[in-house]
Design an enzyme around this catalytic site. Structure first.
Site, PDB file in Angstrom:
ATOM      1  N   TYR A  75      37.066  56.167  37.481  1.00 56.00           N
ATOM      2  CA  TYR A  75      38.016  56.458  36.396  1.00 56.00           C
ATOM      3  C   TYR A  75      37.277  57.070  35.207  1.00 56.00           C
ATOM      4  CZ  TYR A  75      41.770  55.591  32.998  1.00 56.00           C
ATOM      5  OH  TYR A  75      42.742  55.731  32.039  1.00 56.00           O
ATOM      6  N   GLY A  99      53.634  63.103  34.289  1.00 62.61           N
ATOM      7  CA  GLY A  99      53.650  61.639  34.256  1.00 62.61           C
ATOM      8  C   GLY A  99      54.567  61.152  33.147  1.00 62.61           C
ATOM      9  N   ASN A 158      49.247  64.321  31.221  1.00 65.71           N
ATOM     10  CA  ASN A 158      49.218  62.866  31.033  1.00 65.71           C
ATOM     11  C   ASN A 158      49.155  62.095  32.358  1.00 65.71           C
ATOM     12  OD1 ASN A 158      50.108  60.184  29.594  1.00 65.71           O
ATOM     13  ND2 ASN A 158      51.652  60.561  31.175  1.00 65.71           N
ATOM     14  N   VAL A 186      50.900  66.549  40.707  1.00 67.93           N
ATOM     15  CA  VAL A 186      49.957  67.412  39.983  1.00 67.93           C
ATOM     16  C   VAL A 186      48.750  67.817  40.832  1.00 67.93           C
ATOM     17  CG1 VAL A 186      50.634  66.542  37.703  1.00 67.93           C
ATOM     18  CG2 VAL A 186      48.714  65.452  38.923  1.00 67.93           C
ATOM     19  N   ALA A 238      34.426  58.639  35.229  1.00 63.72           N
ATOM     20  CA  ALA A 238      33.955  59.996  35.557  1.00 63.72           C
ATOM     21  C   ALA A 238      35.077  61.007  35.337  1.00 63.72           C
ATOM     22  CB  ALA A 238      33.455  60.053  36.998  1.00 63.72           C
ATOM     23  N   THR A 239      36.312  60.632  35.695  1.00 61.18           N
ATOM     24  CA  THR A 239      37.420  61.578  35.484  1.00 61.18           C
ATOM     25  C   THR A 239      37.670  61.772  33.988  1.00 61.18           C
ATOM     26  OG1 THR A 239      39.249  59.935  35.525  1.00 61.18           O
ATOM     27  CG2 THR A 239      38.572  60.891  37.642  1.00 61.18           C
ATOM     28  N   LYS A 240      37.563  60.698  33.226  1.00 60.81           N
ATOM     29  CA  LYS A 240      37.926  60.796  31.806  1.00 60.81           C
ATOM     30  C   LYS A 240      36.812  61.464  30.985  1.00 60.81           C
ATOM     31  CE  LYS A 240      42.031  59.091  32.358  1.00 60.81           C
ATOM     32  NZ  LYS A 240      43.218  59.923  32.148  1.00 60.81           N
ATOM     33  N   ARG A 279      57.334  57.367  32.550  1.00 64.07           N
ATOM     34  CA  ARG A 279      57.181  56.014  31.977  1.00 64.07           C
ATOM     35  C   ARG A 279      55.918  55.979  31.109  1.00 64.07           C
ATOM     36  NH1 ARG A 279      55.021  53.679  37.720  1.00 64.07           N
ATOM     37  NH2 ARG A 279      52.809  54.013  37.274  1.00 64.07           N
TER      38      ARG A 279
HETATM   39  P1  NAD Z   1      51.382  54.675  33.923  1.00 67.21           P
HETATM   40  O1  NAD Z   1      50.865  54.237  35.242  1.00 67.21           O
HETATM   41  O2  NAD Z   1      52.450  53.898  33.273  1.00 67.21           O
HETATM   42  O3  NAD Z   1      51.878  56.201  33.988  1.00 67.21           O
HETATM   43  C1  NAD Z   1      51.244  57.178  34.749  1.00 67.21           C
HETATM   44  C2  NAD Z   1      52.273  58.212  35.160  1.00 67.21           C
HETATM   45  O4  NAD Z   1      51.601  59.221  35.945  1.00 67.21           O
HETATM   46  C3  NAD Z   1      53.377  57.629  36.043  1.00 67.21           C
HETATM   47  O5  NAD Z   1      54.645  58.053  35.593  1.00 67.21           O
HETATM   48  C4  NAD Z   1      53.060  58.175  37.424  1.00 67.21           C
HETATM   49  O6  NAD Z   1      54.176  58.348  38.271  1.00 67.21           O
HETATM   50  C5  NAD Z   1      52.414  59.522  37.061  1.00 67.21           C
HETATM   51  N1  NAD Z   1      51.629  60.064  38.173  1.00 67.21           N
HETATM   52  C6  NAD Z   1      50.700  59.420  38.921  1.00 67.21           C
HETATM   53  N2  NAD Z   1      50.245  60.221  39.898  1.00 67.21           N
HETATM   54  C7  NAD Z   1      50.886  61.402  39.753  1.00 67.21           C
HETATM   55  C8  NAD Z   1      50.846  62.640  40.463  1.00 67.21           C
HETATM   56  N3  NAD Z   1      50.034  62.812  41.523  1.00 67.21           N
HETATM   57  N4  NAD Z   1      51.641  63.649  40.032  1.00 67.21           N
HETATM   58  C9  NAD Z   1      52.477  63.489  38.976  1.00 67.21           C
HETATM   59  N5  NAD Z   1      52.554  62.339  38.269  1.00 67.21           N
HETATM   60  C10 NAD Z   1      51.778  61.311  38.659  1.00 67.21           C
HETATM   61  O7  NAD Z   1      50.082  54.746  33.000  1.00 67.21           O
HETATM   62  P2  NAD Z   1      49.877  55.101  31.440  1.00 67.21           P
HETATM   63  O8  NAD Z   1      49.119  53.991  30.851  1.00 67.21           O
HETATM   64  O9  NAD Z   1      51.139  55.540  30.816  1.00 67.21           O
HETATM   65  O10 NAD Z   1      48.855  56.326  31.598  1.00 67.21           O
HETATM   66  C11 NAD Z   1      49.133  57.640  31.143  1.00 67.21           C
HETATM   67  C12 NAD Z   1      47.814  58.346  30.903  1.00 67.21           C
HETATM   68  O11 NAD Z   1      47.093  57.714  29.854  1.00 67.21           O
HETATM   69  C13 NAD Z   1      46.882  58.337  32.126  1.00 67.21           C
HETATM   70  O12 NAD Z   1      46.224  59.579  32.223  1.00 67.21           O
HETATM   71  C14 NAD Z   1      45.889  57.239  31.772  1.00 67.21           C
HETATM   72  O13 NAD Z   1      44.657  57.404  32.429  1.00 67.21           O
HETATM   73  C15 NAD Z   1      45.777  57.413  30.280  1.00 67.21           C
HETATM   74  N6  NAD Z   1      45.275  56.215  29.576  1.00 67.21           N
HETATM   75  C16 NAD Z   1      46.000  55.071  29.513  1.00 67.21           C
HETATM   76  C17 NAD Z   1      45.494  53.988  28.814  1.00 67.21           C
HETATM   77  C18 NAD Z   1      46.263  52.703  28.637  1.00 67.21           C
HETATM   78  O14 NAD Z   1      45.788  51.844  27.879  1.00 67.21           O
HETATM   79  N7  NAD Z   1      47.417  52.524  29.264  1.00 67.21           N
HETATM   80  C19 NAD Z   1      44.235  54.045  28.226  1.00 67.21           C
HETATM   81  C20 NAD Z   1      43.513  55.227  28.332  1.00 67.21           C
HETATM   82  C21 NAD Z   1      44.043  56.312  28.990  1.00 67.21           C
END
Ligand code: NAD
Length: 260
Positions: free
Chosen positions: A156, A12, A91, A65, A158-160, A15
């Protein structure tokens, strides 16, 4: 771990937080495979350009993934280019929200598959190499939602929560091989996930705009009174990579929203 010339894979990584972590590792001298869905290539090229601007070395890798063969191919692509893998950052993640009674089974399966099964499959693919090297780092993205359940976030969350349990169990398995396994728990980073999904949904429930919903959440839920940035997550990932004797933790990087 010395980060200069270490080889990292960030899933991921095209971005958001993944980009922040990829760039932070590159800034410390790591070579980075930016692994993501092919559809994200325009974003991924921006991540790679940023890494190259920092003087780093990056590789674009296609991966879904949810597929073990693709996870293995991702690891092999990094090994083919740089001869080794030292760091995996799990990620990649997606979110869907809504009350359990109205939550679609397909959404449950999709979020479980990407967040939890994807973390398992990529760890399974890289694990044997790290064990053989007798060194390495695995960093999994959990969340404040992995520390406390909130209405509407059952799947969500549950996954985390699952990622934290997985992190602890894998940390035990990998410890004899000098491989550490840790999680990062962000809270409020204004990426696609908040911008496009959470803020509009919270706003709709509260009858305010998405921006107002985000700002309201920050004001009421975050002791530090400000959102986190992708750079904050990069800093945490660098810290966990450098730390030789920290394993099995779920590091809060959420301005105090969760402290336990
Ligand atoms: P985002 O949506 O900007 O980025 C997620 C990335 O994962 C994207 O680039 C997407 O293409 C990729 N992705 C999705 N499905 C995929 C797959 N099947 N195979 C490969 N790549 C895949 O979101 P983000 O905020 O940057 O989130 C990144 C991580 O951080 C995630 O695991 C999210 O749950 C976690 N997170 C984010 C926040 C937040 O405040 N943004 C808070 C807690 C946890």
């Amino acid at each position: 771990m010395e980060l200069k010339n270490a080889v990292a894979i960030v899933t991921g990584g095209a971005r958001g937080i993944g980009r922040g972590i990829a760039c932070a590792l590159a800034e410390e001298g790591a070579r980075v495979a930016v692994a993501d869905l092919p559809a994200t290539d325009a974003d991924r090229q921006e991540t790679i350009a940023e890494i190259e601007r920092l003087g780093g070395d990056a590789l674009a890798v296609d991966v879904d993934v949810r597929d073990f063969a693709q996870a293995q191919a991702m690891v092999e692509a990094a090994r083919a280019k740089w001869g080794r893998v030292d760091i995996l950052v799990n990620n990649a993640g997606v979110i869907a929200i809504g009350p359990v009674v109205a939550f679609a089974e397909e959404d449950w399966d999709r979020v479980m598959d990407v967040n939890l099964k994807g973390t398992f499959l990529c760890s399974k693919a890289v694990g044997p190499h790290l064990m053989q090297q007798r060194s390495g780092r695995i960093i999994n993205l959990s969340s404040i939602a992995g520390k406390k359940g909130r209405g509407g976030s059952s799947c969500y969350s549950a996954t985390k929560f699952g990622i934290i349990g997985f992190t602890q169990a894998l940390a035990h398995e990998m410890a004899p091989f000098d491989v550490t396994v840790n999680a990062i728990c962000p809270g409020e980073v204004n990426t696609y996930m908040w911008r496009e999904v959470l803020s509009p949904a919270i706003g709709a429930m509260a009858g305010v705009s998405a921006d107002e919903a985000f700002e309201g959440f920050i004001k009421t839920q975050v002791p530090m009174g400000r959102p986190q940035t992708v750079e904050d997550m990069g800093q945490a990932a660098v810290f966990l990579c450098r730390a030789d004797n920290i394993t099995g933790i779920a590091l809060n990087v959420n301005g105090g929203t969760e402290m336990a």
